[in-house]
Design an enzyme around this catalytic site. Structure first.
Site, PDB file in Angstrom:
ATOM      1  N   GLU A  52      -1.328   5.536   4.846  1.00 42.84           N
ATOM      2  CA  GLU A  52      -1.193   4.088   4.926  1.00 42.84           C
ATOM      3  C   GLU A  52      -0.788   3.706   6.344  1.00 42.84           C
ATOM      4  OE1 GLU A  52       1.597   2.643   2.109  1.00 42.84           O
ATOM      5  OE2 GLU A  52       0.554   3.464   0.370  1.00 42.84           O
ATOM      6  N   ASP A  63       9.554  -5.227   2.628  1.00 46.45           N
ATOM      7  CA  ASP A  63      10.055  -4.113   3.415  1.00 46.45           C
ATOM      8  C   ASP A  63      11.545  -4.226   3.694  1.00 46.45           C
ATOM      9  OD1 ASP A  63       7.530  -2.830   3.743  1.00 46.45           O
ATOM     10  OD2 ASP A  63       6.980  -4.362   5.199  1.00 46.45           O
ATOM     11  N   TYR A 178      -0.263   0.813  -7.022  1.00 45.18           N
ATOM     12  CA  TYR A 178       0.887   1.266  -6.241  1.00 45.18           C
ATOM     13  C   TYR A 178       2.151   0.900  -7.007  1.00 45.18           C
ATOM     14  CZ  TYR A 178       3.679   2.037  -1.962  1.00 45.18           C
ATOM     15  OH  TYR A 178       4.572   2.484  -1.034  1.00 45.18           O
TER      16      TYR A 178
END
Length: 283
Positions: A52, A63, A178
């Site tokens: 990635e 994040d 994911y």
């Protein structure tokens, strides 16, 4: 190889070997723009099955502090979406054949132009996309554009998602989903929560496609714990930490390359050990 076929091939090989894919994450432009290509090629050489590449953004909601910092450094370095695509072109020109996934947020992609971005991503050798703040409910047009050129699109699913949400993400994701291993933002963690395994077991019952798990993985033990329950394990913040340990934004490229290789190689060994364990059980 045709775009996105690398993803199918990677999961097929992992399934055949009873081995989870090792999927490292690196922010494009961190620690420097010139480091991106050698770091990605080193990750592939260390045994990574899929990589990635994060497109830096000023407001990365999913994040944690580590990858936020990497994005800030990359943006200060002048990294852009266009330069990220150029880096992918260079990575392919180097002979790297690992599946490459661009991970980012809606804002930079829409600012670049969706059609132009998807077209150019396909041309340079990107295999798939993960747009962290794009839910499948709102991705119809974008998903259609990706399908038209054979570009894979992956959606995130959290451990508190109800069953019908997991099924929706599984249906919408082109090749794989994911799984976020914890509710919250990214970041390396010292231990894997037991409920993460329970979540992955629920995913296995409900999903028809492969899925990877990320957000907190950094040790071979994590691979050994989660690998039997997922089709791939993602390591991100720990890679940024490894680069920080050799100087961060001021790191020499060779030192950064060595740091990420040293981190990822044992994770790939752990995945292979799972293969041997599975073979012994079959015997």
């Amino acid at each position: 190889m045709k775009t996105s076929d690398r993803i199918s091939s990677a999961f097929a090989a992992g399934r055949e070997a009873s081995q989870p894919l090792v999927v490292p994450f690196i922010t494009a432009g961190y620690p420097t723009i010139t480091a991106t290509v050698p770091i990605v090629t080193a990750l592939a050489a260390a045994g990574s099955d899929m990589i990635e590449i994060g497109m830096p953004f000023s407001d990365p909601l999913a994040d944690g502090p580590t990858i936020q910092h990497a994005s800030e450094v990359a943006l200060r370095n002048g990294m852009t979406v266009r330069k990220t695509l150029e880096a992918v072109r260079e990575i392919r020109a180097s002979g790297t054949d690992a599946a490459l996934i661009l991970m980012g947020y809606c804002n930079p992609v829409y600012a670049y132009g969706v059609d132009a971005f998807i077209k150019e991503a396909t041309q340079v050798g990107v295999d798939g996309l993960i747009i962290a703040d794009m839910p499948p409910d709102e991705a119809g047009e974008f998903l259609g554009s990706c399908r038209a050129v054979g570009l894979s699109l992956t959606f995130l699913v959290a451990p508190n998602a109800p069953d019908d949400r997991i099924c929706k993400v599984d249906r919408a994701s082109t090749h794989f989903s994911y799984c976020v291993s914890v509710t919250g933002v990214t970041g390396a963690r010292s231990a894997i929560e037991s409920r993460t395994v329970e979540f992955l077991q629920r995913m296995r019952k409900l999903s028809t496609k492969p899925f990877v798990v990320g957000f907190g993985i950094k040790k071979p033990e994590h691979v050994m714990t989660l690998g039997p329950h997922a089709d791939g394990v993602v390591v991100g913040s720990a890679i940024i930490d490894a680069i920080e340990s050799v100087g961060g934004a001021g790191a020499v490229v060779d030192d950064a390359v060595s740091a990420v290789s040293t981190l990822v190689a044992p994770l790939c060994v752990a995945a292979r050990q799972l293969t041997m364990t599975a073979q012994r059980r079959k015997a």
